[in-house]
Design a protein around this motif. Sequence first.
Motif, PDB file in Angstrom:
ATOM      1  N   ALA A 272    -101.042  95.738  -8.428  1.00 53.75           N
ATOM      2  CA  ALA A 272    -101.554  94.989  -9.580  1.00 53.75           C
ATOM      3  C   ALA A 272    -102.470  96.052 -10.590  1.00 53.75           C
ATOM      4  CB  ALA A 272    -102.697  94.049  -9.209  1.00 53.75           C
ATOM      5  N   ASN A 273    -102.931  96.965  -9.860  1.00 57.29           N
ATOM      6  CA  ASN A 273    -103.794  98.004 -10.584  1.00 57.29           C
ATOM      7  C   ASN A 273    -102.839  98.805 -11.549  1.00 57.29           C
ATOM      8  OD1 ASN A 273    -106.073  99.660 -11.353  1.00 57.29           O
ATOM      9  ND2 ASN A 273    -105.128 101.248 -10.037  1.00 57.29           N
ATOM     10  N   ILE A 274    -101.639  99.169 -10.877  1.00 58.86           N
ATOM     11  CA  ILE A 274    -100.464  99.575 -11.782  1.00 58.86           C
ATOM     12  C   ILE A 274    -100.020  99.001 -12.805  1.00 58.86           C
ATOM     13  CG2 ILE A 274     -98.332 100.670 -11.535  1.00 58.86           C
ATOM     14  CD1 ILE A 274     -98.842 101.442  -8.561  1.00 58.86           C
ATOM     15  N   TYR A 275     -99.728  97.622 -12.631  1.00 57.51           N
ATOM     16  CA  TYR A 275     -99.413  96.768 -13.780  1.00 57.51           C
ATOM     17  C   TYR A 275    -100.430  96.905 -15.099  1.00 57.51           C
ATOM     18  CZ  TYR A 275     -96.612  94.789  -9.928  1.00 57.51           C
ATOM     19  OH  TYR A 275     -95.849  94.347  -8.790  1.00 57.51           O
ATOM     20  N   ARG A 276    -101.695  96.918 -14.750  1.00 62.26           N
ATOM     21  CA  ARG A 276    -102.599  96.636 -15.585  1.00 62.26           C
ATOM     22  C   ARG A 276    -102.570  97.917 -16.408  1.00 62.26           C
ATOM     23  NH1 ARG A 276    -105.806  93.298 -12.024  1.00 62.26           N
ATOM     24  NH2 ARG A 276    -106.393  95.305 -10.950  1.00 62.26           N
ATOM     25  N   PHE A 277    -102.618  99.076 -15.664  1.00 59.14           N
ATOM     26  CA  PHE A 277    -102.583 100.423 -16.259  1.00 59.14           C
ATOM     27  C   PHE A 277    -101.383 100.682 -17.362  1.00 59.14           C
ATOM     28  CE2 PHE A 277    -101.434 105.007 -16.387  1.00 59.14           C
ATOM     29  CZ  PHE A 277    -102.438 105.394 -17.054  1.00 59.14           C
ATOM     30  N   TRP A 278    -100.132 100.425 -16.812  1.00 57.84           N
ATOM     31  CA  TRP A 278     -98.955 100.447 -17.275  1.00 57.84           C
ATOM     32  C   TRP A 278     -99.010  99.823 -18.583  1.00 57.84           C
ATOM     33  CZ3 TRP A 278     -94.176  97.536 -16.757  1.00 57.84           C
ATOM     34  CH2 TRP A 278     -93.010  98.106 -17.233  1.00 57.84           C
ATOM     35  N   LEU A 279     -99.212  98.401 -18.560  1.00 60.26           N
ATOM     36  CA  LEU A 279     -99.296  97.599 -19.719  1.00 60.26           C
ATOM     37  C   LEU A 279    -100.246  97.832 -20.641  1.00 60.26           C
ATOM     38  CD1 LEU A 279     -98.541  94.205 -18.090  1.00 60.26           C
ATOM     39  CD2 LEU A 279     -96.866  95.674 -19.459  1.00 60.26           C
ATOM     40  N   GLY A 280    -101.282  98.194 -20.080  1.00 64.13           N
ATOM     41  CA  GLY A 280    -102.569  98.827 -21.142  1.00 64.13           C
ATOM     42  C   GLY A 280    -101.997 100.084 -22.019  1.00 64.13           C
ATOM     43  N   THR A 281    -101.180 101.138 -21.324  1.00 59.31           N
ATOM     44  CA  THR A 281    -100.620 102.100 -22.114  1.00 59.31           C
ATOM     45  C   THR A 281     -99.784 101.652 -23.166  1.00 59.31           C
ATOM     46  OG1 THR A 281     -98.768 102.566 -20.497  1.00 59.31           O
ATOM     47  CG2 THR A 281    -100.921 103.658 -20.057  1.00 59.31           C
ATOM     48  N   LEU A 282     -99.090 100.580 -22.892  1.00 59.66           N
ATOM     49  CA  LEU A 282     -97.917 100.092 -23.792  1.00 59.66           C
ATOM     50  C   LEU A 282     -98.684  99.150 -25.056  1.00 59.66           C
ATOM     51  CD1 LEU A 282     -95.185  99.150 -21.373  1.00 59.66           C
ATOM     52  CD2 LEU A 282     -95.102 100.890 -22.794  1.00 59.66           C
ATOM     53  N   GLY A 283     -99.931  98.983 -25.043  1.00 61.39           N
ATOM     54  CA  GLY A 283    -100.436  98.339 -25.959  1.00 61.39           C
ATOM     55  C   GLY A 283    -100.693  96.901 -26.056  1.00 61.39           C
ATOM     56  N   VAL A 284    -100.220  96.341 -24.994  1.00 57.41           N
ATOM     57  CA  VAL A 284    -100.216  94.886 -24.945  1.00 57.41           C
ATOM     58  C   VAL A 284    -101.398  94.344 -24.431  1.00 57.41           C
ATOM     59  CG1 VAL A 284     -97.709  94.893 -24.596  1.00 57.41           C
ATOM     60  CG2 VAL A 284     -99.006  94.745 -22.439  1.00 57.41           C
ATOM     61  N   THR A 285    -101.752  92.998 -24.877  1.00 53.93           N
ATOM     62  CA  THR A 285    -102.897  92.350 -24.453  1.00 53.93           C
ATOM     63  C   THR A 285    -102.686  91.984 -22.693  1.00 53.93           C
ATOM     64  OG1 THR A 285    -102.740  90.964 -26.185  1.00 53.93           O
ATOM     65  CG2 THR A 285    -104.200  89.870 -24.535  1.00 53.93           C
ATOM     66  N   MET A 286    -103.804  92.326 -21.935  1.00 54.41           N
ATOM     67  CA  MET A 286    -103.796  92.219 -20.741  1.00 54.41           C
ATOM     68  C   MET A 286    -103.549  90.886 -20.044  1.00 54.41           C
ATOM     69  SD  MET A 286    -103.826  94.296 -18.232  1.00 54.41           S
ATOM     70  CE  MET A 286    -104.176  95.604 -19.284  1.00 54.41           C
ATOM     71  N   PRO A 287    -102.437  90.749 -19.251  1.00 55.00           N
ATOM     72  CA  PRO A 287    -102.182  89.399 -18.715  1.00 55.00           C
ATOM     73  C   PRO A 287    -103.167  88.991 -17.899  1.00 55.00           C
ATOM     74  CG  PRO A 287    -100.316  90.967 -18.387  1.00 55.00           C
ATOM     75  CD  PRO A 287    -101.683  91.577 -18.676  1.00 55.00           C
ATOM     76  N   SER A 288    -103.490  87.575 -17.574  1.00 55.57           N
ATOM     77  CA  SER A 288    -104.230  87.014 -16.707  1.00 55.57           C
ATOM     78  C   SER A 288    -103.901  87.146 -15.481  1.00 55.57           C
ATOM     79  CB  SER A 288    -104.442  85.293 -16.754  1.00 55.57           C
ATOM     80  OG  SER A 288    -103.154  84.912 -16.638  1.00 55.57           O
ATOM     81  N   THR A 289    -104.843  86.716 -14.419  1.00 56.08           N
ATOM     82  CA  THR A 289    -104.528  87.104 -12.926  1.00 56.08           C
ATOM     83  C   THR A 289    -103.417  86.367 -12.433  1.00 56.08           C
ATOM     84  OG1 THR A 289    -107.016  87.825 -12.617  1.00 56.08           O
ATOM     85  CG2 THR A 289    -105.664  86.944 -10.589  1.00 56.08           C
ATOM     86  N   ALA A 290    -103.453  85.193 -12.755  1.00 56.19           N
ATOM     87  CA  ALA A 290    -102.074  84.257 -12.474  1.00 56.19           C
ATOM     88  C   ALA A 290    -100.811  85.100 -13.201  1.00 56.19           C
ATOM     89  CB  ALA A 290    -102.265  83.041 -13.242  1.00 56.19           C
TER      90      ALA A 290
END
Length: 451
Positions: A272-290
Motif C-alpha cells: 500500500a505504501n508503494i502504491y501511494r508513492f508510485w501514484l504520487g510520482t505520476l501526479g494523480v489524486t491519491m485513491p481512498s483506502t477502499a
Amino acid sequence: MLEQQLTPYLDCQRWIVGYSGGLDSTVLLHTCQALLKKLSQQRAVSSAPAPRLPELVAVHIDHQLMSEHLDWVAHCQRFCERQQIAIEVQTVGVMVDGQGLENAARSARYAAFSRYIDTPNNLLLIGHHQHDQAETVLLRLFRGAGMHGVSAMSAIRPFLSGRLARPFLHTPRNVLQHYANEHQLDYLEDPSNADDKFDRNFIRRAVLPLIAERWAAVESSLARFAGHAADNERLARDLAHLDISGGLRGPKKYGECLQIDVLNGFASYRRANIYRFWLGTLGVTMPSTARLKEIDALVTGNRAGSKLDFSNYSLHVHSGSLYWVADTWLSALDRFFAQPHTWQTADILANKSIGTLCVATVDGRDGLTPGEYQIGVRADGIECRLNGQSKPLKKLLQEAGIPAWLRDSFPIIYSVQSDGSRQVAAIGDQYICDGYRCGQSGAVTWNYNFD
C-alpha cells in the motif's frame, strides 16, 4: 520575533502575500513591509554591497461569496494605500462542483495565486498560524486521513515554479493578536467564521475550546503531532523509493509499470505504501483506502487482462506487471491514428505525444523493403501473410504480447496497391509480412513516448 520568521526568504525576488483583510494576513503583510523597510534603511547608511530586497505585492482574492465583498476589497485597498504597499485584486468565480464550498473557494483562490508564481524566485506567503494547523489536524483525523493527511500544512513547500511559505505556522494566534493591537492594525472579521455549518468553524468554535479546558496546550501538541506525522510520511516515502528502486519497476516499453511478482513479495501494508508513492510520482489524486485495497486485489490476483478504472487513468495487469495508463495519452493515440499517415522508410515518423517510427539496423531482425507506406491501425478482416500462411492481425498482436489497451493504437504498415486497396506489409516492429522482407535494408523500430 515575527520579522525573524521572514528572514529565510530574503533571497526571493518577489513576496506575494495572500491578503484577505483578516487578522492573520494583515499581520503578515505589515510584518513583511516593516522588515523590508528596516533593511532598506540599514542598507542606505551602509557602504557594503547587499543583495536586492524582495519586491512586496499584496494579492486580495475576491470570491464574491459575501454581500459585503466589495467592502472588503475597498478596505484592503485603503490599508495598502496607507502602508504604501502595492496591491492587486483578483476576482474569481467559485464553482462548488461537488467538492464543498470551502474546498471550492480554496481551489479558486490558489488558481488565482498561481498567476504570480511563474519563476523559482517568486514566493507566495500565507498567514496560517498554529491554531489553523491544529484545526487542520483535527479535521483530517475526523475524516480518517492517513499520515500524509494528518501531517497537515507544511511551513514551506514547492508551488508551481516557485514556493509557498507559511512563516507563522508555529506561532500561536494570540501572538498575532498582540502584534495587531500593538501596531493598531485595522483588520476585518469574516462573518462566515461564526457559521458552524462549516466543519472548520465547528472545530474552531466548539471542539478545540472544549479540549483546551482540560489540555491547555492542545494547539501546540497537535502542531507537534503534525510534525511527527510529516517525519513518518517522509520515512514512508523514502522506504517506497528504496523498494521501487530495488528492481520493482518493469520495462517501460508499454508504459509505467511495476512487476507484480516482486510486489507480492512485500507485506500488504508495504505494498500500500508503494502504491501511494508510485501514484504520487505520476501526479494523480491519491485513491481512498477502499480503492487502494482494490488495487491490491488486482495485484494479488495477478489475472492477465484485469483492470481498474479511475477518473482520469486506469491500472492494468499485463504479462506479470501492473501498468498505469493515462486517459489523456490514450486519447492522444486515438487522435493520431484517426487518419492514415504517409511514411517513407527513409524518413522518421515522429510525434512527441505518441512515439517514433523509423527504420534502423537491428541485428537478427528482418528488414523492410524500402518505399512509401501508409500507417494506420488494424481493421476488421485484414490479415498478414507470414511464411505462407495468413493470420488475423488480432491474433498476431496477441501473440506479440501487445497489451489489450494498445492493440487498436498499434501502427500497422500498409502498402497501397495500384487499385487503391491496402495490403499489410508489417505490424509495427513485430512482424514483416511475406513479400516485404529485404535483407539489405533496416528493420522497423517503433517506440511509444510515455514522457
